[in-house]
Design an enzyme around this catalytic site. Structure first.
Site, PDB file in Angstrom:
ATOM      1  CG  ASP A  57      -0.312  -0.364   2.505  1.00  0.00           C
ATOM      2  OD1 ASP A  57       0.923  -0.567   2.538  1.00  0.00           O
ATOM      3  OD2 ASP A  57      -1.034  -0.453   3.518  1.00  0.00           O
ATOM      4  CE1 TYR A  58       5.828   5.454   2.452  1.00  0.00           C
ATOM      5  CE2 TYR A  58       7.205   3.959   1.170  1.00  0.00           C
ATOM      6  CZ  TYR A  58       7.016   5.179   1.795  1.00  0.00           C
ATOM      7  OH  TYR A  58       8.010   6.127   1.742  1.00  0.00           O
TER       8      TYR A  58
END
Length: 394
Positions: free
Chosen positions: A236-237
């Site tokens: 996600d990052y």
């Protein structure tokens, strides 16, 4: 001696800077919560002209709330969307839950994908790959299995997807559930987490969790598609970073990403926090310094020493007063994120808050001690920069 005096003056200055930064974070997050969260978003376009959305739902195992959580996605009030349910293992009991819902809602455009596609070490990406490759809409909504929604959640998120926005995310929070472990989670996700999460986003730092993210598929494809992020555990990052690097802005939904897992305990919460801390340390090494000093007890000691050094105030009196102020502001923050009455008493809040704050140093040291994490069905050794390698049992 002069060197020691200089060091003490520097530490005192650092303490006052820390005080200003942390309390700015408190005020920013509380004000943003009051102005933005739990408000009905303005409709940016007619309902009938809302763009299509492909929902990718990674599933692994069954908990008591899974079927109810999943069902909320079949009941969305949205004109054009598809539900792509993804299960890795052929013997996973989640398959039966999916088939039950597919039979109950034949008019919903929904499909089940079993088996995944091995493209890297990230099991979530591997699970989602077949669905991602056939997703037919320009907007991709990746949403974890433990999330529940209300009928207008997707409409709210799409209305935030304006011309220059490439990613819409939801602030993680926790639904009302029974038991002290649930209270502990709710206190964390209503106090410490939103303070950092909101203030980071308000000041321009890209802080996103992948629990509920709406993204432009063409932008992801420009970055290499999902397969480009299969080398990371914290996909996600890096997905958010890739979108930001291409000049797109982020927007936060007015609705929280409501976690409603039916399986929870204090030990599970602690393990989750340790895993997240390990990931942050490996992705952003500055976390080693920034994270401990941003927590209440450590920060209060540092600032208390600075106040004693400059003003000769009693350290312990200042420490207690500072912690009390932090405790009160955290409660205000929690009530704002909740958007209504809490399901537990002020005494429960006080106990959960104290225990959560007391756990922080143990969690941080545990994360430093062991660079490996266990996630889903595998164990992984983290590398600096966020990549990882799977540890295979011999």
């Amino acid at each position: 001696m002069a060197l020691l005096d200089l060091a003490q003056e520097g530490m005192a200055l650092f303490g006052f800077v820390l005080f200003v930064v942390l309390w700015l974070m408190h005020f920013m997050s509380i004000i943003y919560t009051r102005l933005h969260l739990n408000k009905k978003a303005t409709d940016k376009q007619p309902y009938s002209k809302l763009p299509g959305v492909s929902l990718l739902k990674p599933l692994k195992g069954v908990d008591p709330n899974l079927i109810n959580n999943l069902e909320t996605f079949f009941e969305l009030d949205y004109p054009k969307y598809e539900v792509l349910l993804c299960v890795q293992d052929h013997d996973d009991p989640a398959i039966d839950v999916c088939k039950k819902l597919l039979g109950k809602y034949p008019n919903v455009d929904a499909r089940l994908f079993i088996g995944g596609k091995k493209v890297g070490i990230n099991p979530k990406i591997n699970n989602l790959m077949p669905a991602y490759e056939v997703a037919k809409y320009d907007l991709i909504w990746i949403c974890d299995s433990g999330i529940r929604v209300i009928p207008d959640t997707l409409t709210d998120m799409v209305n935030q997807m304006t011309e220059k926005v490439g990613l819409v995310h939801g602030l993680p929070y926790v639904a009302d559930r029974q038991g002290f472990a649930a209270t502990l989670e709710q206190v964390y996700f209503g106090t410490s987490h939103p303070r950092s999460y909101i203030s980071a986003n308000v000041t321009g730092f890209k802080c996103v969790t992948g629990m509920s993210c709406l993204m432009r598929k063409d932008v992801l494809d420009q970055a290499g598609g999902l397969i480009a992020f299969a080398q990371y555990i914290a996909e996600d990052y890096f997905m958010a970073k890739a979108i930001a690097d291409r000049g797109w802005r982020f927007s936060m939904s007015t609705q929280v990403a409501m976690q409603n897992s039916g399986s929870y305990s204090i030990s599970q919460f602690q393990s989750r926090m340790i895993r997240w801390t390990k990931l942050r340390i490996n992705m952003l090494p500055a976390t080693i310094i920034c994270e401990p000093i941003s927590e209440c007890f450590v920060a209060s000691l540092i600032i208390g020493w600075a106040a004693h050094h400059v003003f000769r105030w009693d350290i312990m009196v200042f420490f207690m007063c500072h912690c009390l102020a932090w405790f009160i502001f955290d409660y205000i923050q929690l009530r704002g994120v909740q958007g209504g009455t809490l399901c537990f008493s002020k005494l429960d809040y006080a106990v959960a808050w104290f225990i959560r704050e007391s756990m922080t140093i143990y969690i941080f040291l545990s994360a430093l001690w062991d660079p490996t994490i266990s996630w889903r069905t595998g164990r992984y050794r983290l590398r600096c920069g966020g990549t990882a390698e799977e540890i295979l049992d011999v």
